[in-house]
Design an enzyme around this catalytic site. Structure first.
Site: not given
Ligand code: TRH
Length: 383
Positions: A21, A202, A281-283
């Protein structure tokens, strides 16, 4: 009726779970400010999670300014607001409830702010029928628009900074860039000689099964695991605490724990690897812009709704690449038996084909415009 200038924007973000988020909201807020000159106020409830992706966040500040964005610690639904406090554009991220006092003040504005509810990313077709639908407030003279990211021209498209693909092209065309970046994370030259895989998923992913397949396989694999991700499986493989710098090699597999890096460096990790495991979503979106083969671990939902979303995406992205389809279903628990030991060699054999598909997909997604430009264009035509 006079048109409202669209100079300021309030973005309300609640960190429901994990990093996505705030990861998406921060990226969106930065782009609005840096590329469109919009004065953004980001309301966020969990500053500690925010700090993981943006280390200069002050977790004790009620208000702070970071890279031109005003960040406010959102601690309650109380508070009185005046029309002068209201932004020109108001955005609820993932349908959060913004403070009632803020909505009341929105209704007192003339002209009214443009109000959006941003929804999550899905490849399912129903999104196209809901994208930009208006919803009238039951009591107040306000209209809220539903705005969806997506993979077709009937959606808002994907978040993408204007400079992203040029930055990526420069990075990948400089042979020393990836080696230097990975070395900065502690990855040795011999580890870099293997198939480089980043693993962000996850806890419930079948990681141990995947590690076994790699360990017994013919191909040297170097798996980079950000600190804190799949800690149990990493600890079992390494035989010690999986903190940044920990590393172990068994058979053809080397697992190295790398630091959880600031958000801009996460793109570089994706660009430096040959295969990326991403999640949420973001990654997931960043892996698509990285133009490299990726496997998506989708965020779990009740009644296995996430399997429906996963299949919808795979049907759009790689309907004809059976190895990626089957491996992705197995990785996400959508098959009785993940069968990764049998699936991995098939996926590995198709990596060149999948790389070509990844590049084609990037071009297709480019044609949609970018999410931020698209939502601003809609706001301008609905103010
Ligand atoms: O962390 P997430 O599982 O977030 C989730 C999803 O967004 C999901 O859709 C949502 O419903 C839930 O949250 C509530 O995965 P996501 O979306 O990839 O976000 C991870 C963020 O972390 C992304 O912006 C990348 C960042 N990141 C870093 O900045 N540094 C890192 O070393 C890593 C591994 C990730």
């Amino acid at each position: 009726m006079s048109l409202r200038d669209l100079k300021t924007l309030a973005l309300f973000c609640k960190v429901v779970d994990n990093f996505g988020d705030i990861g998406i909201c921060w990226r969106f807020a930065l782009q609005l400010q840096q590329e469109h000159g919009i004065g953004v106020t980001l309301w966020v409830d969990d500053l500690r999670t925010f700090k993981r992706i943006r280390p200069d966040v002050d977790v004790d500040a009620s208000i702070q300014h970071i890279a031109g964005v005003t960040v406010r610690h959102w601690t309650s639904q109380d508070g009185e607001f005046a029309p002068s406090d209201i932004a020109d554009i108001v955005i609820e991220f993932f349908a959060v409830d913004i403070p009632p006092g803020y909505i009341k003040a929105m209704a007192q504005c003339d002209p009214k702010p443009v109000w959006f509810n941003l929804e999550g990313l899905t490849a399912e077709e129903w999104v196209e029928g809901c994208h930009t639908l208006p919803s009238s407030h039951p009591q107040l003279p306000l209209t809220k628009y539903f705005f969806f990211p997506g993979f077709t021209s009937k959606t808002g498209g994907l978040l993408r900074e204007a400079s992203l693909l040029d930055e990526r092209r420069r990075f990948v065309s400089d042979p020393g860039a990836a080696a230097a970046f990975l070395a900065g994370l502690g990855v040795t030259p011999s580890e870099q000689a293997g198939l480089k895989v980043s693993l962000f998923c996850y806890q419930h992913a079948p990681v141990t099964e995947l590690f076994e397949a790699w360990q017994q396989g013919p191909v040297p694999v170097t798996c980079l695991v950000p600190e804190g991700v799949v800690a149990d499986a990493a600890r079992a493989f390494i035989g010690g605490e999986p903190q940044a710098g920990a590393v172990a090699t068994r058979g053809a597999l080397t697992v190295r724990i790398v630091p959880f890096v600031a958000q801009p460096d996460y793109d570089k990790l994706l660009w430096s690897c040959d295969l990326n495991f991403v999640r949420g979503e973001d990654s997931f979106v960043r892996a698509q812009w990285a133009g490299k083969p990726f496997v998506w671990h989708i965020y779990h939902q009740d009644e296995n709704l996430h399997h429906k979303k996963l299949r919808a995406f795979l049907h759009r992205y790689s309907p004809d690449i059976e190895s990626l389809f089957a491996f992705s279903l197995g990785w996400n628990g959508a098959l009785e038996d993940a069968g990764l030991a049998a699936q991995w060699p098939l996926l590995h054999a198709d990596l060149s084909l999948i790389s070509r598909r990844a590049e084609e997909w990037t071009g297709q997604m480019l044609n949609l415009g970018d999410f931020t430009g698209n939502i601003l264009q809609f706001a301008r035509s609905h103010r």
